[in-house]
Design an enzyme around this catalytic site. Structure first.
Site, PDB file in Angstrom:
ATOM      1  N   ASP A   1      -3.801   9.025   4.117  1.00  0.00           N
ATOM      2  CA  ASP A   1      -3.789   7.564   4.135  1.00  0.00           C
ATOM      3  C   ASP A   1      -4.459   7.034   2.870  1.00  0.00           C
ATOM      4  OD1 ASP A   1      -3.745   4.881   5.047  1.00  0.00           O
ATOM      5  OD2 ASP A   1      -5.696   5.129   6.037  1.00  0.00           O
TER       6      ASP A   1
ATOM      7  N   GLU B   1      -4.949  -0.735  14.820  1.00  0.00           N
ATOM      8  CA  GLU B   1      -5.797  -1.586  14.011  1.00  0.00           C
ATOM      9  C   GLU B   1      -5.081  -2.867  13.566  1.00  0.00           C
ATOM     10  OE1 GLU B   1      -8.829  -1.175  13.549  1.00  0.00           O
ATOM     11  OE2 GLU B   1      -9.513  -1.992  11.636  1.00  0.00           O
ATOM     12  N   ASP B   2      -3.852  -2.732  13.176  1.00  0.00           N
ATOM     13  CA  ASP B   2      -3.184  -3.850  12.483  1.00  0.00           C
ATOM     14  C   ASP B   2      -2.068  -4.540  13.261  1.00  0.00           C
ATOM     15  OD1 ASP B   2      -4.820  -3.250  10.406  1.00  0.00           O
ATOM     16  OD2 ASP B   2      -3.331  -2.179   9.229  1.00  0.00           O
TER      17      ASP B   2
ATOM     18  N   ASP C   1     -12.504  22.253 -23.395  1.00  0.00           N
ATOM     19  CA  ASP C   1     -11.899  22.492 -22.086  1.00  0.00           C
ATOM     20  C   ASP C   1     -10.673  21.638 -21.822  1.00  0.00           C
ATOM     21  OD1 ASP C   1     -14.862  22.668 -22.155  1.00  0.00           O
ATOM     22  OD2 ASP C   1     -14.467  23.888 -20.401  1.00  0.00           O
TER      23      ASP C   1
ATOM     24  N   HIS D   1       4.303   2.336   4.415  1.00  0.00           N
ATOM     25  CA  HIS D   1       3.030   3.037   4.163  1.00  0.00           C
ATOM     26  C   HIS D   1       2.804   4.196   5.138  1.00  0.00           C
ATOM     27  CE1 HIS D   1      -1.248   3.838   3.895  1.00  0.00           C
ATOM     28  NE2 HIS D   1      -1.424   3.327   5.093  1.00  0.00           N
TER      29      HIS D   1
ATOM     30  N   HIS E   1      -0.644   5.571  12.522  1.00  0.00           N
ATOM     31  CA  HIS E   1      -2.086   5.473  12.283  1.00  0.00           C
ATOM     32  C   HIS E   1      -2.623   4.043  12.136  1.00  0.00           C
ATOM     33  CE1 HIS E   1      -1.251   5.284   7.878  1.00  0.00           C
ATOM     34  NE2 HIS E   1      -2.407   4.635   7.834  1.00  0.00           N
TER      35      HIS E   1
HETATM   36 MN    MN Z   1      -3.189   3.181   6.447  1.00  0.00          MN
END
Ligand code: MN
Length: 696
Positions: free
Chosen positions: A139, A76-77, A260, A48, A72
């Site tokens: 993300d 957090e993880d 359209d 990811h 990133h």
């Molecule tokens: Mn992420």
């Protein structure tokens, strides 16, 4: 999944100087940190962040941003710590990763809390470094691409809703239209599966004709024009399902009625060619009634020119066609898209950062404080926003409904303060004119100008409001003091003896006031009364009957003025209650109240104009009349008796002309209001001795 060397090659392609070691370190660190974690898809988790980094290479972002994308989710993880990240990747990457981590924490909170309060944090974090937001958007985009792997339907919906409400608009706001479109399409598929399916199916059916329908139709149009000698460049595109659905919902039309779905643009040589092209198209395919618009003979306010029409193409298919010259096209594209779209820099391989990033940072920098940023970014999020240009082509972002005054304050506080007028697309327009997307705004300034309280009636940005309010507050004090000084002078006049400065200094001491201004303010605001002032100036004076009576003051109240502000009714037009009035405020004087039709207003062009209205308890004024009466004995007595019967007091009477059998008088008359005056004029005209009676 993107491999390490593929990612590096992508970065190297646009930035040969990129720090490859940094990216490699990040890659290895992230892979180890995420270890055996898995995505809902079953892929290893670290795929990811690598994909997110890959998305960002499309934007040709710098090595630090790419490293941040790879890292990133580590804080957090995983067990990785911010200290570790800083030690290994330096303070910049650590700060960026921290920023993205904070945004992710907001995401993890419950929906209600997040709605208002955390959107704020989100935007504030974004203001720190725009790259944080870019990583976050990439993300989110990757998470949306893999949304269907999540088993929990409610969770999928929540993420899709949030993408639609927050992330897609953010992507749009910074010009990342491809991000926006893809996010909307993916979110739409989740939120409105039935609508998505049916629209996709319809689009598929359209495609079933074989080959690429858009190309075929485009080529057909081009060939048709060429046969009649018109060289045209024809571009075609298909709207994406979400935008088709939105149009259907907005216009309450069915898919078939929608023109359209496919839109074409024919770019031709001259204006004349535009009309010929239109004729040729209408001659070949039946036009759809009510859809034709000529923005060439009547350009849009922002200068946009084109012919728009819809025709029923072969197989009963409606298509929209725009016809314009190359110049018109360049001008149309010069607006938002050209300035803002990240496509802009794609050809200039030398640049590693896109110009719109610095533009955006600059816009965010215009907000002085966190609160200010919040006030106008939040508005921009919830309402729609517009972009307007300075004469130099600088892009200014404003909430919808913003006026030239908002624009001026967005550019610079001084510019806002000194605004006297504005040219919108080259034409002088009232300051309260709401700006449109793409307007070019030139602010006309005067060094003598100040923020106007009346601007508060139409400005919408927090910055403009705050600046105007601050100024009005200090101005109000000034005016209060000026009024106090006037009242003080009257009080001094009533004393039996003239006073020196010592007496005033003494009075200040007795009244426990620290200076002159404080005394004037206290008088104006009636914190102390006349008697107290007199006693302080000349002890014992008020009680001994030596003081003169106070001068009579007109009991008039006017709305639109700060209570107590000094004003005078203009001598030129003698406005009376009921007249429409306007105030002129000049430096160092009170406000002059004029009737709206007064010729002298033209002289007030350099003064500040103040919107005024009469208050309810206004007690009349002096009107001036010109009456022509017959030269007969007793005719003047008739006039005075009429005036007496109507309770109007004559304050002046001048004979202006004697012309044989007629006399002309001008008359100053105290009246209650306009209706009172009208009754008097009617009564005068009704008598035989009056030839004409007019208000001057
Ligand atoms: Mn992420």
């Amino acid at each position: 999944m993107l491999r390490q060397y593929e990612l590096l090659e992508r970065v190297r392609a646009y930035d040969p100087d990129a720090d490859e070691a940094l990216i490699n370190r990040a890659y290895v660190f992230s892979m180890k940190a995420h270890g055996s974690q898995k995505r809902a898809s079953g892929d290893p988790y670290y795929s990811h962040p690598i994909e997110v980094a890959g998305i960002l290479t499309d934007l040709r972002l710098d090595d630090e941003t790419i490293a941040t994308a790879i890292l990133h989710d580590t804080i957090e993880d995983t067990v990785a710590t911010p200290e570790e990240v800083e030690r290994l990747f330096g303070p910049n990457v650590a700060r960026l990763v921290d920023g993205v981590t904070k945004l992710s924490k907001i995401e993890a909170q419950s929906e209600n809390q997040r709605a208002a309060e955390n959107l704020r944090k989100f935007l504030l974090a974004m203001s720190g470094d725009i790259r944080v937001l870019l990583v976050k958007l990439a993300d989110r985009l990757h998470n949306m691409r893999t949304l269907h792997f999540i088993a929990n339907a409610e969770k999928r919906r929540r993420i899709a809703r949030e993408t639609m409400d927050i992330y897609a608009p953010l992507a749009e706001r910074i010009g990342m239209y491809e991000f926006m479109t893809e996010m909307q399409t993916l979110a739409f598929r989740e939120l409105e599966p039935d609508a998505y399916q049916s629209i996709s199916k319809r689009l598929e059916q359209l495609h079933k004709g074989g080959g690429d329908l858009i190309d075929r139709i485009g080529r057909g149009i081009r060939a048709h024009l060429e046969a009649s000698g018109i060289e045209a460049q024809v571009q075609g595109r298909e709207k994406h399902p979400y935008s088709i659905w939105r149009k259907m919902a907005e216009r309450h039309v069915s898919f078939e009625q929608l023109s359209d779905v496919m839109a074409f643009r024919a770019i031709v040589g001259t204006e004349e060619d535009c009309y010929r092209t239109l004729g040729l198209i209408h001659g070949r395919w039946p036009m759809v009634p009510g859809r034709f618009k000529d923005f060439i003979s009547t350009p849009k306010r922002n200068g946009y020119k084109s012919l728009h029409t819809s025709v029923i193409h072969d197989e009963q298919m409606r298509i929209e066609i725009q016809i314009r010259t190359g110049d018109m096209h360049a001008q149309a594209e010069h607006g938002l898209a050209a300035h803002w779209a990240y496509k802009e820099g794609k050809d200039e391989a030398a640049r590693t950062q896109h110009p719109w990033i610095s533009d955006l940072v600059e816009i965010l920098d215009h907000a002085g404080s966190a609160e200010e940023l919040l006030e106008h970014t939040r508005m921009a999020m919830y309402q729609d926003r517009i972009f307007a240009f300075t004469p130099k082509g600088e892009l200014i972002q404003l909430p919808k409904g913003a006026s030239p005054v908002d624009f001026a304050y967005a550019v610079h506080t001084d510019l806002g303060d000194q605004t006297v007028g504005a040219k919108v697309n080259g034409r002088v327009m009232p300051l309260r004119t709401p700006l449109d997307n793409g307007d070019q705004v030139e602010i006309l300034v005067s060094k003598a100008q100040h923020p106007q309280p009346t601007w508060l009636n139409f400005v919408v940005t927090g910055k403009a409001k705050a600046k105007i309010r601050r100024f009005v507050k200090s101005k109000e004090r000034e005016e209060t003091i000026a009024l106090g000084r006037k009242l003080f002078d009257e009080i001094v006049q009533r004393l039996p003896v003239p006073l020196g400065w010592e007496a005033i200094a003494e009075a200040l001491r007795r009244l426990h006031l620290h200076d002159d201004d404080a005394l004037m303010e206290a008088i104006a605001l009636k914190r102390i009364d006349d008697v107290q002032v007199m006693e302080a100036l000349l002890p014992g004076s008020a009680g001994k009957g030596q003081v003169k009576p106070p001068p009579q003051r007109q009991a008039i109240s006017i709305k639109g003025l700060t209570p107590g502000v000094a004003f005078t009714l203009a001598e030129c037009c003698h406005p009376i209650p009921g007249d429409r009035i306007v105030g002129l405020r000049r430096e160092g004087t009170g406000i002059e109240v004029h009737a709206i039709g007064c010729d002298r207003l033209a002289d007030g062009i350099d003064a500040d104009w103040v919107d005024l209205a009469w208050g309810n308890e206004s007690d009349g004024g002096t009107a001036r009349l010109c009456i022509v009466i017959k030269n007969e004995p007793g005719s003047l007595a008739v006039i005075t008796s009429i005036l007496g019967n109507h309770g109007a007091n004559i304050v002046s009477l001048d004979q202006k002309a004697r012309d044989g059998s007629f006399h002309t008088f001008t008359l100053g008359l105290e009246v209650h209001d306009v209706p009172h005056l009208m009754r008097i004029l009617a009564a005068l005209r009704a008598t035989e001795v009056v030839s004409t009676a007019e208000r001057i």
